[in-house]
Design an enzyme around this catalytic site. Sequence first.
Site, PDB file in Angstrom:
ATOM      1  N   GLU A 174      -9.878  -2.101   5.444  1.00  0.00           N
ATOM      2  CA  GLU A 174     -10.488  -1.881   6.751  1.00  0.00           C
ATOM      3  C   GLU A 174     -11.715  -2.800   6.910  1.00  0.00           C
ATOM      4  O   GLU A 174     -12.169  -3.400   5.931  1.00  0.00           O
ATOM      5  CB  GLU A 174     -10.904  -0.408   6.878  1.00  0.00           C
ATOM      6  CG  GLU A 174      -9.739   0.583   6.751  1.00  0.00           C
ATOM      7  CD  GLU A 174      -8.879   0.699   8.022  1.00  0.00           C
ATOM      8  OE1 GLU A 174      -8.830  -0.255   8.825  1.00  0.00           O
ATOM      9  OE2 GLU A 174      -8.259   1.760   8.194  1.00  0.00           O
ATOM     10  N   HIS A 181      -7.407  -5.010  10.272  1.00  0.00           N
ATOM     11  CA  HIS A 181      -7.148  -4.721   8.863  1.00  0.00           C
ATOM     12  C   HIS A 181      -5.863  -5.391   8.375  1.00  0.00           C
ATOM     13  O   HIS A 181      -4.951  -5.660   9.150  1.00  0.00           O
ATOM     14  CB  HIS A 181      -7.164  -3.211   8.571  1.00  0.00           C
ATOM     15  CG  HIS A 181      -5.991  -2.429   9.075  1.00  0.00           C
ATOM     16  ND1 HIS A 181      -6.118  -1.162   9.604  1.00  0.00           N
ATOM     17  CD2 HIS A 181      -4.666  -2.688   9.118  1.00  0.00           C
ATOM     18  CE1 HIS A 181      -4.929  -0.699   9.932  1.00  0.00           C
ATOM     19  NE2 HIS A 181      -4.027  -1.605   9.646  1.00  0.00           N
ATOM     20  N   ASN A 228      -7.783  -3.252  14.445  1.00  0.00           N
ATOM     21  CA  ASN A 228      -9.166  -3.535  14.033  1.00  0.00           C
ATOM     22  C   ASN A 228      -9.222  -4.698  13.039  1.00  0.00           C
ATOM     23  O   ASN A 228     -10.243  -4.932  12.405  1.00  0.00           O
ATOM     24  CB  ASN A 228      -9.819  -2.279  13.432  1.00  0.00           C
ATOM     25  CG  ASN A 228      -9.111  -1.802  12.161  1.00  0.00           C
ATOM     26  OD1 ASN A 228      -8.174  -2.432  11.693  1.00  0.00           O
ATOM     27  ND2 ASN A 228      -9.584  -0.692  11.607  1.00  0.00           N
ATOM     28  N   ASP A 271       0.809  -1.223   0.000  1.00  0.00           N
ATOM     29  CA  ASP A 271       0.000   0.000   0.000  1.00  0.00           C
ATOM     30  C   ASP A 271       0.838   1.267   0.000  1.00  0.00           C
ATOM     31  O   ASP A 271       2.046   1.228   0.238  1.00  0.00           O
ATOM     32  CB  ASP A 271      -0.972  -0.010   1.199  1.00  0.00           C
ATOM     33  CG  ASP A 271      -0.341  -0.561   2.472  1.00  0.00           C
ATOM     34  OD1 ASP A 271       0.887  -0.566   2.570  1.00  0.00           O
ATOM     35  OD2 ASP A 271      -1.086  -0.984   3.359  1.00  0.00           O
TER      36      ASP A 271
HETATM   37  C1  F6R Z   1       1.420  -1.619   6.233  1.00  0.00           C
HETATM   38  C2  F6R Z   1       0.037  -2.112   6.287  1.00  0.00           C
HETATM   39  C3  F6R Z   1      -0.747  -2.168   7.555  1.00  0.00           C
HETATM   40  C4  F6R Z   1       0.090  -2.516   8.794  1.00  0.00           C
HETATM   41  C5  F6R Z   1      -0.785  -2.532  10.034  1.00  0.00           C
HETATM   42  C6  F6R Z   1       0.040  -2.749  11.288  1.00  0.00           C
HETATM   43  O1  F6R Z   1       1.937  -1.717   4.906  1.00  0.00           O
HETATM   44  O2  F6R Z   1      -0.479  -2.462   5.275  1.00  0.00           O
HETATM   45  O3  F6R Z   1      -1.791  -3.094   7.416  1.00  0.00           O
HETATM   46  O4  F6R Z   1       0.699  -3.753   8.618  1.00  0.00           O
HETATM   47  O5  F6R Z   1      -1.460  -1.307  10.153  1.00  0.00           O
HETATM   48  O6  F6R Z   1       0.866  -1.640  11.485  1.00  0.00           O
HETATM   49  P1  F6R Z   1       1.921  -1.579  12.667  1.00  0.00           P
HETATM   50  O7  F6R Z   1       2.974  -2.607  12.358  1.00  0.00           O
HETATM   51  O8  F6R Z   1       2.480  -0.180  12.600  1.00  0.00           O
HETATM   52  O9  F6R Z   1       1.191  -1.886  13.919  1.00  0.00           O
END
Ligand code: F6R
Length: 249
Positions: free
Chosen positions: A145, A140, A138, A70
Site C-alpha cells: 500500500e 498499490h 491507490n 499475495d
Molecule cells: C492481486 C494483487 C492486487 C491487485 C489489485 C487490482 O494479487 O496483488 O494488487 O492486482 O488490487 O485488483 P483488481 O484487478 O481486482 O482491480
Amino acid sequence: MIKAQFQVFVSPEAVAEAVAAHIAEVVRARPETVLGLATGKTFVPIYEALVRVSVETGLSFAEASSFNLDEYVGLAPNHPASFRRYMEENFFRHVDLPAERALLPEADGDAAAACLAYEAAIVARGGIDVQLLGIGRNGHIGFNEPGSAFDGRTQVAKLTPSTIAANTSDFPPGEVPPPEAITMGIGTILEAREIVLVATGAGKAEALARAFLAPPDETCPASALQRHGHVTVFCDEAAFAGMGHQAKA
Ligand code: F6R
C-alpha cells in the site's frame, strides 16, 4: 521519458488476449519459465484467455513454476475468497502446472516464517522470469500500500480501508477481507527479470498516470516500476486516458 512500454487496446477482452498471447510465447520459448502471478478482477479474463490458448494450442506448463504475489493472512486455502481458491478455479485446475510448483504464500500459519520461506523458495527456483501485476486505485502493487518501502521483501502488510472496500465483493455476504495479507515486497517484485503490469477500466487511469508520469515516490507504490528496465504495461483505452499520447507504443 517514460520508462515502460505501453500496449493500449480497445477493451479489457483485447488486453486479456494480448497478455495471454505474451505469456504463452514466453512459456513456449522457455518451458521452465518461473511465473509471478497475480489475482484480482483484472486477471479473471486473462487466465480465461490463457487457459483457452493452452487447450487450443497444447501449450504445456508442465515444466513451469509459479509464485503468486499475495494471500490473505488467516484464510484457509479453501476459503471461497482465498487467492489459492481463486487460482485453483481460474487457472491451476485447467492447466498442467504441477501443484508442488504452483506456490502462494502460506498465510494461514506462522506468517513471519512463511515470508522467509517464500523468499527462499523464489531464490531456489532461480528468481522470477515474468511477474504479472495489477494496480490498485491507490497505486498499490501486490498488497504494498502507499508508503511501502521500495526495497521491501515478502512481508505481512496491513490493507488500507480503500483496498478492503474494493475487495469486499469477493467475499461471501456478511464477510469482509482480513486486515492483513502476506505480500511480496516491492524489492522482491523489482527483482523479476520482466514485469507485465495490467490495468483496465477508467478506475485505474489516475493510478496509472501517477505511476509513470510523476517521479518515483513511495506514496504511489507502482511508481517503483520506473526503476525497472523491462516493464510492459498492457492496458485498455479507459485506463490509459490519463497518460496523454507520449507513452503509446
Ligand atoms: C492481486 C494483487 C492486487 C491487485 C489489485 C487490482 O494479487 O496483488 O494488487 O492486482 O488490487 O485488483 P483488481 O484487478 O481486482 O482491480
